[in-house]
Scaffold this motif. Structure first.
Motif, short mmCIF file in Angstrom:
data_model
loop_
_atom_site.label_atom_id
_atom_site.label_comp_id
_atom_site.label_asym_id
_atom_site.label_seq_id
_atom_site.Cartn_x
_atom_site.Cartn_y
_atom_site.Cartn_z
N GLN A 6 0.76 -1.18 -0.09
CA GLN A 6 -0.10 0.01 0.06
C GLN A 6 0.87 1.36 0.01
O GLN A 6 2.02 1.39 0.70
CB GLN A 6 -0.84 0.05 1.14
CG GLN A 6 -1.86 -1.15 1.23
CD GLN A 6 -2.61 -0.96 2.59
OE1 GLN A 6 -2.22 -0.47 3.66
NE2 GLN A 6 -3.94 -1.67 2.50
N LYS A 7 0.42 2.16 -0.79
CA LYS A 7 1.15 3.60 -0.87
C LYS A 7 0.22 4.66 -0.44
O LYS A 7 -0.66 4.73 -0.75
CB LYS A 7 1.88 3.79 -2.05
CG LYS A 7 2.62 5.20 -2.35
CD LYS A 7 1.97 6.00 -3.26
CE LYS A 7 2.56 7.40 -2.78
NZ LYS A 7 1.91 8.44 -3.63
N TYR A 8 0.61 5.64 0.44
CA TYR A 8 0.26 6.56 0.99
C TYR A 8 0.75 7.94 0.61
O TYR A 8 1.96 8.04 1.07
CB TYR A 8 -0.08 6.51 2.36
CG TYR A 8 -1.23 5.48 2.92
CD1 TYR A 8 -2.24 5.63 3.10
CD2 TYR A 8 -0.69 4.14 3.32
CE1 TYR A 8 -3.38 4.68 3.16
CE2 TYR A 8 -1.26 3.08 3.68
CZ TYR A 8 -2.65 3.33 3.76
OH TYR A 8 -3.62 2.38 3.82
N VAL A 40 5.56 5.27 2.04
CA VAL A 40 4.88 6.55 2.34
C VAL A 40 5.73 7.56 1.58
O VAL A 40 6.98 7.70 1.34
CB VAL A 40 4.86 6.71 3.86
CG1 VAL A 40 3.37 6.12 4.45
CG2 VAL A 40 5.98 6.73 4.40
N SER A 41 5.03 8.97 1.14
CA SER A 41 5.63 9.96 0.64
C SER A 41 6.08 10.95 1.94
O SER A 41 5.51 10.53 3.11
CB SER A 41 4.63 10.63 -0.02
OG SER A 41 4.21 10.18 -1.20
N ALA A 42 6.42 11.88 1.65
CA ALA A 42 6.99 12.77 2.57
C ALA A 42 5.53 13.60 2.91
O ALA A 42 4.71 13.73 2.01
CB ALA A 42 7.97 13.94 2.10
N ARG A 150 10.13 13.71 -8.77
CA ARG A 150 9.31 13.97 -8.16
C ARG A 150 7.81 13.01 -8.35
O ARG A 150 7.82 12.65 -9.53
CB ARG A 150 8.80 15.38 -8.49
CG ARG A 150 9.50 16.47 -8.19
CD ARG A 150 10.22 16.63 -6.96
NE ARG A 150 9.25 16.92 -5.92
CZ ARG A 150 8.61 17.96 -5.55
NH1 ARG A 150 8.95 19.14 -6.04
NH2 ARG A 150 7.69 17.97 -4.60
N GLY A 151 7.37 12.83 -7.30
CA GLY A 151 6.20 11.93 -7.49
C GLY A 151 6.64 10.31 -7.42
O GLY A 151 5.82 9.38 -7.57
N GLY A 152 8.19 10.19 -6.91
CA GLY A 152 8.66 9.01 -7.22
C GLY A 152 8.39 8.08 -6.21
O GLY A 152 8.43 6.79 -6.18
MG MG Z 1 2.97 12.54 -4.25
#
Ligand code: MG
Ligand code: ASP
Length: 404
Positions: A6-8, A40-42, A150-152
């Motif tokens: 899962q990615k948030y 997770v992203s920042a 970006r968006g990686g």
């Molecule tokens: Mg993003």
């Protein structure tokens, strides 16, 4: 029991309350017995402010140090999410990209993933932990920290799902999925249940900013089926997967609008070999990304050349263009911003006729002028005035009966 990645995204972990919300959702899946890797992203805004900070300290900061700095954004979130899960009694461990075994090439700030050795990830999963991996980062073969553009974090999630052979990959964001048009522009836009990689790629690179385009390419290459859905509700999202026959029954999947474009026309260009090569090489060297290009049939040994670029690149591009006009002996040039690109996308276009006719008729009836046209197998794009973009999107969406 299944194995889930899962990615948030940044807004889903944008403040302490939202991090606890994600922890609750992860805890539910953990209770249901699933094996879980969470990417997770920042927190939203953090990467931007780190980049700004670097520029303030040194506008020419090296890409290596920029990567060391911006990768800390995701490192904060993995630790915070692990803490929140511990608070709920869920065993969880955070890993940086490097610790998770993500190895990239040496191109700092936009590295490509070369391979993943997820030994540590499996060890922690086997001992019953939820494994939280920092998105957007890895290390190169010399051990330097790299980032994936970006968006990686999307790419981290897709690549992890491929490397771990997970059953499902879920991309959680702040929208319910992919829509037939931007719902802020077209209120009756519909959520798409299923979309092919190619359609998603077109929409992603055309300004439907749901997913990083590179991550969709990676998913296509490794046949990773994934779902985009919201972390703020439990609605089903949009599934992105390999094409199947029934997908072609739908003529159009969606309409997208890309704003902030500029249009340049070079007038009276001498019609001889090497002129276009010289111009576009010079633009490329200046870092200007050229989108649509049209060259007219030549008359009296000269021709007009029109192309579009991002509005933000226009100032830099003017210098290059002025030099090229002088160098090639072209007559003059014009440049204007306030340009938008509307595109219709769908693999159904391959087998249905009349898509272009319907598109052009809808725009004509609304009195919207088309300035340029380009087509591919599954896409037709038109350049129009940016100010007419929202109305154009609505009328085209209506003409193809895409709405609810
Ligand atoms: Mg993003
Ligand atoms: N934090 C990174 C960015 O803002 C990566 C991501 O959010 O996916 O671009």
């Amino acid at each position: 029991m299944s194995f889930l990645v899962q990615k948030y995204g940044g807004t889903s972990v944008g403040n302490p309350e939202r991090i606890r919300n994600v922890a609750n959702r992860v805890a539910e899946s953990h209770k249901a017995g699933h094996r879980l890797v969470i990417v997770v992203s920042a927190m939203s805004g953090v990467t931007d402010s780190l980049i700004k900070l670097a520029k303030e300290v040194n506008p020419e900061a090296t890409a290596r140090e920029v990567d060391v700095l911006v990768s800390t954004g995701e490192q904060q979130t993995i630790a915070l999410l692990a803490m929140a899960l511990h608070g709920l009694g869920v065993p969880a461990v955070s890993l940086t990209g490097a610790q998770a075994g993500i190895v990239t090439d040496r191109i700092h700030t936009k590295a490509k993933i070369l391979n993943i050795t997820p030994k540590k990830v499996f060890e922690h999963l086997d001992s019953g932990h939820v494994v939280i991996v920092a998105g957007f980062q890895g290390q190169n073969e010399d051990g330097h920290i790299t980032t994936l553009g970006r968006g990686g974090s999307d790419l981290t999630a897709i690549a992890m799902a491929a490397a771990l052979k997970a059953d499902t990959c879920e991309i959680y964001t702040d929208v319910d999925g992919v829509y037939t048009a931007d719902p802020r522009i077209v209120p009756n836009a519909k959520k798409i249940q299923e979309i092919s990689y190619d359609e998603m790629l077109e929409l992603a690179s055309l300004g439907a900013k749901v997913m990083q385009a590179r991550s969709v390419e990676f998913a296509k290459k490794f046949k990773v089926k994934f779902e985009v859905r919201s972390s703020f509700n439990h609605n089903p999202g949009t599934v992105i997967r390999e094409e199947h026959a029934a997908m072609e029954d739908v003529v159009l999947r969606g309409v997208s609008l890309e704003k902030n474009q500029a249009k340049v026309t070079i007038i009276g260009v001498p019609d001889k070999p090497g002129v276009a090569a010289g111009l576009f090489s010079a633009l490329a060297e200046a870092g200007t990304n050229v989108d649509m290009i049209v060259q007219n049939v030549s008359q009296d040994g000269t021709t007009d050349l029109t192309f579009t670029i991002n509005k933000d690149d226009l100032t830099a591009a003017r210098k290059v263009i002025e030099a090229q006009v002088a160098h090639t002996g072209a007559r003059s040039y014009t440049a204007q911003d306030g340009i938008g690109k509307l595109s219709v996308v769908g693999i159904g276009m391959r087998s249905h006729t009349g898509v272009a006719a319907t598109l052009f008729q809808a725009l004509a009836q609304a009195g919207i002028n088309i300035q340029m046209i380009s087509t591919s197998e599954i896409k037709i794009s038109v350049i129009i005035n940016e100010s007419e973009g929202p109305r154009a999107t609505q009328v085209v969406h209506d003409a193809f009966k895409l709405g609810t």
